[in-house]
Scaffold this motif. Sequence first.
Motif, short mmCIF file in Angstrom:
data_model
loop_
_atom_site.label_atom_id
_atom_site.label_comp_id
_atom_site.label_asym_id
_atom_site.label_seq_id
_atom_site.Cartn_x
_atom_site.Cartn_y
_atom_site.Cartn_z
N ARG A 131 33.91 30.45 29.31
CA ARG A 131 32.73 31.15 29.83
C ARG A 131 32.55 32.53 29.18
NH1 ARG A 131 32.33 31.08 36.13
NH2 ARG A 131 32.19 28.86 35.66
N ARG A 132 33.67 33.14 28.76
CA ARG A 132 33.70 34.43 28.08
C ARG A 132 33.63 35.63 29.03
NH1 ARG A 132 29.36 35.22 25.68
NH2 ARG A 132 28.24 33.35 26.34
N PHE A 133 33.31 35.42 30.28
CA PHE A 133 33.31 36.51 31.25
C PHE A 133 33.49 35.92 32.64
CE2 PHE A 133 28.93 35.11 31.13
CZ PHE A 133 28.52 35.17 32.45
N ASN A 134 33.98 36.77 33.54
CA ASN A 134 34.12 36.38 34.94
C ASN A 134 33.04 37.11 35.72
OD1 ASN A 134 34.81 35.86 37.58
ND2 ASN A 134 36.89 36.67 37.46
N GLN A 135 32.10 36.37 36.29
CA GLN A 135 31.00 36.99 37.01
C GLN A 135 31.49 37.80 38.21
OE1 GLN A 135 31.48 33.75 36.69
NE2 GLN A 135 31.76 32.93 38.75
N ALA A 136 32.60 37.41 38.81
CA ALA A 136 33.13 38.17 39.94
C ALA A 136 33.59 39.56 39.50
CB ALA A 136 34.29 37.41 40.59
N VAL A 137 34.12 39.66 38.29
CA VAL A 137 34.53 40.98 37.77
C VAL A 137 33.31 41.86 37.54
CG1 VAL A 137 35.61 42.18 35.83
CG2 VAL A 137 36.66 40.11 36.74
N LEU A 138 32.24 41.29 36.98
CA LEU A 138 31.03 42.08 36.76
C LEU A 138 30.50 42.63 38.08
CD1 LEU A 138 29.06 39.79 34.24
CD2 LEU A 138 30.59 41.70 33.71
N LEU A 139 30.49 41.80 39.11
CA LEU A 139 29.99 42.22 40.41
C LEU A 139 30.92 43.24 41.06
CD1 LEU A 139 28.94 38.69 41.71
CD2 LEU A 139 27.38 40.53 41.05
N SER A 140 32.22 42.97 41.05
CA SER A 140 33.16 43.86 41.73
C SER A 140 33.23 45.22 41.05
CB SER A 140 34.56 43.22 41.79
OG SER A 140 35.08 42.99 40.49
N ARG A 141 33.14 45.25 39.72
CA ARG A 141 33.16 46.53 39.00
C ARG A 141 31.96 47.40 39.39
NH1 ARG A 141 32.83 44.83 33.89
NH2 ARG A 141 35.08 44.75 33.61
N ALA A 142 30.77 46.78 39.44
CA ALA A 142 29.58 47.53 39.79
C ALA A 142 29.62 48.00 41.24
CB ALA A 142 28.34 46.69 39.54
N ILE A 143 30.14 47.16 42.13
CA ILE A 143 30.25 47.53 43.55
C ILE A 143 31.21 48.70 43.72
CG2 ILE A 143 31.14 46.73 45.78
CD1 ILE A 143 30.02 43.91 44.92
N ALA A 144 32.37 48.62 43.07
CA ALA A 144 33.36 49.69 43.17
C ALA A 144 32.80 51.02 42.67
CB ALA A 144 34.62 49.31 42.40
N LYS A 145 32.10 50.97 41.54
CA LYS A 145 31.52 52.19 40.98
C LYS A 145 30.49 52.80 41.91
CE LYS A 145 29.20 54.00 36.86
NZ LYS A 145 28.64 53.67 35.53
N ALA A 146 29.59 51.97 42.43
CA ALA A 146 28.53 52.47 43.31
C ALA A 146 29.08 53.00 44.63
CB ALA A 146 27.51 51.37 43.58
N ALA A 147 30.17 52.40 45.12
CA ALA A 147 30.75 52.81 46.40
C ALA A 147 31.86 53.86 46.23
CB ALA A 147 31.31 51.60 47.12
N ALA A 148 32.13 54.26 44.98
CA ALA A 148 33.20 55.23 44.69
C ALA A 148 34.55 54.73 45.22
CB ALA A 148 32.85 56.59 45.26
N LEU A 149 34.83 53.45 44.97
CA LEU A 149 36.10 52.84 45.37
C LEU A 149 36.89 52.45 44.13
CD1 LEU A 149 34.83 50.49 48.23
CD2 LEU A 149 36.05 52.66 48.50
N GLU A 150 38.19 52.31 44.29
CA GLU A 150 39.06 51.91 43.18
C GLU A 150 38.87 50.43 42.88
OE1 GLU A 150 43.87 51.83 42.13
OE2 GLU A 150 43.13 52.81 43.97
N HIS A 151 38.85 50.10 41.61
CA HIS A 151 38.66 48.72 41.17
C HIS A 151 39.92 48.24 40.45
CE1 HIS A 151 36.60 45.65 38.36
NE2 HIS A 151 36.58 45.14 39.58
N CYS A 152 40.39 47.06 40.80
CA CYS A 152 41.56 46.48 40.13
C CYS A 152 41.22 45.04 39.73
CB CYS A 152 42.78 46.51 41.03
SG CYS A 152 44.33 46.10 40.18
N PRO A 153 40.67 44.84 38.52
CA PRO A 153 40.20 43.51 38.13
C PRO A 153 41.32 42.50 37.90
CG PRO A 153 40.02 45.04 36.31
CD PRO A 153 40.38 45.86 37.50
#
Length: 240
Positions: A135-157
Amino acid sequence: MGLQGALQLLYPPQCISCSALVQTDFGLCADCWRETPFISGLVCDQCGVPLPGADTGERALCDDCMTIARPWDRARAALMYHENGRRLVLALKHGDRMDLARPASGWMLKAAQPILQPGMLVVPVPLHWVRLFRRRFNQAVLLSRAIAKAAALEHCPDALIRRRSTGSQEGKTRDARFANLVGAFTVPKGREKRVRDRDILLVDDVMTSGATFAAATDALLAAGARSVSVLALARVAKDG
């Protein structure tokens, strides 16, 4: 006229679903908005499915969550997985529409407000490496990264890894879905310290039976997570 204005004249914003002209970037036109089944009002606190009745602020559970033990604490989803909700998920997942992660993560963050906690660690559900390669990317990572950034939370992919390929869950019964995912996830040694004693927000694109979220939650709790709440872009109403 600034550069942004000039660009909008040359490339006017288009609906992310049907490409009709819209007022702002990454938006839906009026018709597609009406066809997109956003979840609002009273929902099951443990799986996010809509419930009849008014939202009084008290915790409510659906029939399934009254009988099925869920290992996570709370759950929310932004959309129902039908009509335009299904089309948008499939476009993100299989249509290389990575641009959809931006508006989708905003919808998810809005839905997640009741379950967010300060200092949460945002973790995506991982793909097996073979599927990720294809697939070349994980859609869950794309979503979780954007959510973490917008919510100012730590992201651990990479807080979780999928230890074996579990294949497609499509067409399986609920019991078969859960059995297929037993022991499928683990927290790698190098990430145990980041997970231990943390409240986790576990993110994926779709929740059907909850089997994937349950298996991933079990792995996080086994690694010492204090609590896990789950967030999906779309919720399938009926389990298979």
